[in-house]
Design an enzyme around this catalytic site. Structure first.
Site, PDB file in Angstrom:
ATOM      1  N   LYS A   1       5.171 -11.400 -10.487  1.00 44.11           N
ATOM      2  CA  LYS A   1       6.039 -12.219  -9.936  1.00 44.11           C
ATOM      3  C   LYS A   1       5.902 -12.129  -8.371  1.00 44.11           C
ATOM      4  O   LYS A   1       6.581 -12.976  -7.789  1.00 44.11           O
ATOM      5  CB  LYS A   1       7.355 -12.241 -10.454  1.00 44.11           C
ATOM      6  CG  LYS A   1       7.404 -12.681 -11.995  1.00 44.11           C
ATOM      7  CD  LYS A   1       8.791 -12.641 -12.590  1.00 44.11           C
ATOM      8  CE  LYS A   1       8.820 -12.488 -14.310  1.00 44.11           C
ATOM      9  NZ  LYS A   1      10.072 -12.067 -14.522  1.00 44.11           N
ATOM     10  N   GLY A   2       5.743 -10.604  -8.051  1.00 47.44           N
ATOM     11  CA  GLY A   2       5.920 -10.203  -6.704  1.00 47.44           C
ATOM     12  C   GLY A   2       5.392 -10.908  -5.679  1.00 47.44           C
ATOM     13  O   GLY A   2       6.100 -11.060  -4.572  1.00 47.44           O
TER      14      GLY A   2
ATOM     15  N   ASP B   1       1.881  -8.145  -3.378  1.00 48.73           N
ATOM     16  CA  ASP B   1       3.146  -7.995  -2.616  1.00 48.73           C
ATOM     17  C   ASP B   1       3.087  -6.697  -2.038  1.00 48.73           C
ATOM     18  O   ASP B   1       3.270  -6.142  -0.939  1.00 48.73           O
ATOM     19  CB  ASP B   1       4.505  -8.121  -3.486  1.00 48.73           C
ATOM     20  CG  ASP B   1       4.330  -7.329  -4.959  1.00 48.73           C
ATOM     21  OD1 ASP B   1       3.344  -6.877  -5.023  1.00 48.73           O
ATOM     22  OD2 ASP B   1       5.181  -7.618  -5.486  1.00 48.73           O
TER      23      ASP B   1
ATOM     24  N   LYS C   1       2.158   1.102   1.073  1.00 50.24           N
ATOM     25  CA  LYS C   1       2.800   2.249   0.734  1.00 50.24           C
ATOM     26  C   LYS C   1       1.672   3.292   0.319  1.00 50.24           C
ATOM     27  O   LYS C   1       1.362   3.491  -0.612  1.00 50.24           O
ATOM     28  CB  LYS C   1       3.779   2.388  -0.367  1.00 50.24           C
ATOM     29  CG  LYS C   1       5.058   1.484  -0.206  1.00 50.24           C
ATOM     30  CD  LYS C   1       6.302   2.050  -0.897  1.00 50.24           C
ATOM     31  CE  LYS C   1       6.185   1.597  -2.417  1.00 50.24           C
ATOM     32  NZ  LYS C   1       7.377   2.024  -3.259  1.00 50.24           N
TER      33      LYS C   1
ATOM     34  N   PHE D   1      11.458   3.035  -2.810  1.00 49.57           N
ATOM     35  CA  PHE D   1      11.466   1.730  -3.578  1.00 49.57           C
ATOM     36  C   PHE D   1      12.039   0.777  -2.781  1.00 49.57           C
ATOM     37  O   PHE D   1      13.119   0.768  -2.412  1.00 49.57           O
ATOM     38  CB  PHE D   1      12.195   2.185  -4.820  1.00 49.57           C
ATOM     39  CG  PHE D   1      11.968   0.983  -5.848  1.00 49.57           C
ATOM     40  CD1 PHE D   1      11.050   1.011  -6.605  1.00 49.57           C
ATOM     41  CD2 PHE D   1      13.188   0.081  -5.873  1.00 49.57           C
ATOM     42  CE1 PHE D   1      10.834  -0.182  -7.501  1.00 49.57           C
ATOM     43  CE2 PHE D   1      13.195  -0.976  -6.786  1.00 49.57           C
ATOM     44  CZ  PHE D   1      12.029  -1.049  -7.453  1.00 49.57           C
TER      45      PHE D   1
ATOM     46  N   ASP E   1      11.355  -6.906  -6.895  1.00 49.94           N
ATOM     47  CA  ASP E   1      12.594  -7.091  -7.647  1.00 49.94           C
ATOM     48  C   ASP E   1      13.115  -5.645  -8.137  1.00 49.94           C
ATOM     49  O   ASP E   1      12.306  -4.531  -7.850  1.00 49.94           O
ATOM     50  CB  ASP E   1      12.552  -7.737  -8.923  1.00 49.94           C
ATOM     51  CG  ASP E   1      11.719  -6.928  -9.902  1.00 49.94           C
ATOM     52  OD1 ASP E   1      10.622  -6.339  -9.389  1.00 49.94           O
ATOM     53  OD2 ASP E   1      11.910  -6.558 -11.063  1.00 49.94           O
TER      54      ASP E   1
HETATM   55  P1  5GP Z   1       0.933   0.462  -7.822  1.00 47.32           P
HETATM   56  O1  5GP Z   1       0.163   0.022  -9.355  1.00 47.32           O
HETATM   57  O2  5GP Z   1      -0.089   0.441  -6.684  1.00 47.32           O
HETATM   58  O3  5GP Z   1       1.763   1.685  -8.012  1.00 47.32           O
HETATM   59  O4  5GP Z   1       2.037  -0.543  -7.811  1.00 47.32           O
HETATM   60  C1  5GP Z   1       1.569  -1.938  -7.719  1.00 47.32           C
HETATM   61  C2  5GP Z   1       2.879  -2.992  -8.090  1.00 47.32           C
HETATM   62  O5  5GP Z   1       4.224  -2.027  -8.548  1.00 47.32           O
HETATM   63  C3  5GP Z   1       3.432  -3.970  -7.236  1.00 47.32           C
HETATM   64  O6  5GP Z   1       2.729  -5.196  -7.445  1.00 47.32           O
HETATM   65  C4  5GP Z   1       4.668  -4.008  -7.659  1.00 47.32           C
HETATM   66  O7  5GP Z   1       4.934  -4.966  -8.491  1.00 47.32           O
HETATM   67  C5  5GP Z   1       5.248  -2.611  -8.120  1.00 47.32           C
HETATM   68  N1  5GP Z   1       5.704  -1.747  -7.175  1.00 47.32           N
HETATM   69  C6  5GP Z   1       5.126  -0.828  -6.261  1.00 47.32           C
HETATM   70  N2  5GP Z   1       5.934  -0.198  -5.196  1.00 47.32           N
HETATM   71  C7  5GP Z   1       7.039  -1.027  -5.392  1.00 47.32           C
HETATM   72  C8  5GP Z   1       8.439  -1.069  -4.698  1.00 47.32           C
HETATM   73  O8  5GP Z   1       8.772  -0.147  -3.797  1.00 47.32           O
HETATM   74  N3  5GP Z   1       9.331  -1.897  -5.062  1.00 47.32           N
HETATM   75  C9  5GP Z   1       9.237  -2.595  -6.128  1.00 47.32           C
HETATM   76  N4  5GP Z   1      10.330  -3.713  -6.437  1.00 47.32           N
HETATM   77  N5  5GP Z   1       8.094  -2.878  -6.878  1.00 47.32           N
HETATM   78  C10 5GP Z   1       7.254  -2.120  -6.500  1.00 47.32           C
END
Ligand code: 5GP
Length: 188
Positions: A45-46, A108, A139, A160, A167
């Site tokens: 959803k992001g 996102d 990040k 975060f 969300d």
């Molecule tokens: P990854 O697999 O790269 O660690 O994270 C990707 C997904 O994790 C993103 O699409 C998002 O949904 C979630 N995510 C990663 N970092 C954050 C954050 O700081 N805040 C939130 N709300 N979601 C995150």
């Protein structure tokens, strides 16, 4: 937002900074896909807001794709926690076949990279003509996989974050800015 006010520690990027980043991405993408068809594939959803705003920024920019399609898929990697489980679940796949198309994944945020890497592997196996990725917030501190990202909007701190589609336990997505929450929110 009135009800969220007391829970915000600080605003990391306000709505103007986000709008400027999306405008810049829109210009780059319009230039790079000039005269070619493009499928924007938003990761829900992001990426709800970034996909919609980016599509309009591309349309406003000079040059631009010959036509633009939009599609979405839904994945879940965080569940209700603030750290990615590393396990990506596809909740809804694309509605159209992506074979032979120029596909731009719109995410996102990228943290450890597992979600985007999973999607890139899955989608490249479906023989698109071209596959690239656009991420609004990067990040880059905790990557577990090296994932190519052709278009990056803003580099976020190693926190975060919530807002602009992101969300915490399904709340805060509708904040117009990107924010860090007060730490006590997580112990509630
Ligand atoms: P990854 O697999 O790269 O660690 O994270 C990707 C997904 O994790 C993103 O699409 C998002 O949904 C979630 N995510 C990663 N970092 C954050 C954050 O700081 N805040 C939130 N709300 N979601 C995150």
């Amino acid at each position: 937002m009135q009800t969220y006010e007391g829970t915000i520690e600080r605003i990391l990027f306000d709505r103007t900074e986000i709008a400027e980043a999306i405008e810049r991405l829109g210009r780059q993408i319009a230039r790079d896909y000039a005269g070619q068809p493009l499928l924007l594939l938003g990761v829900l959803k992001g990426a709800l807001y970034v996909a919609a705003d980016l599509a309009r920024a591309i349309a406003r920019s000079p040059g631009g794709p010959s036509h633009l399609e939009m599609d979405f898929l839904v994945v879940s990697s965080y569940g209700n926690s603030t750290r990615s489980s590393g396990e990506v679940r596809m909740l809804k796949d694309t509605s159209e076949n992506i074979g032979g198309k120029n596909v731009l994944i719109v995410e996102d945020i990228v943290d450890n990279g597992l979600t985007l890497s999973y999607l890139q592997a899955l989608l490249s196996g479906r023989n698109p003509a071209d596959l690239r990725s656009c991420v609004l917030f990067d990040k880059p501190y905790r990557r577990r996989v090296d994932v190519p990202i052709e278009y990056v909007g803003l580099v976020a701190p190693d926190e975060f974050v919530v807002g602009y589609g992101l969300d915490y336990q399904e709340k805060y997505r509708n904040l117009p800015y990107l924010a860090q929450l007060r730490s006590w929110v997580f112990s509630e």
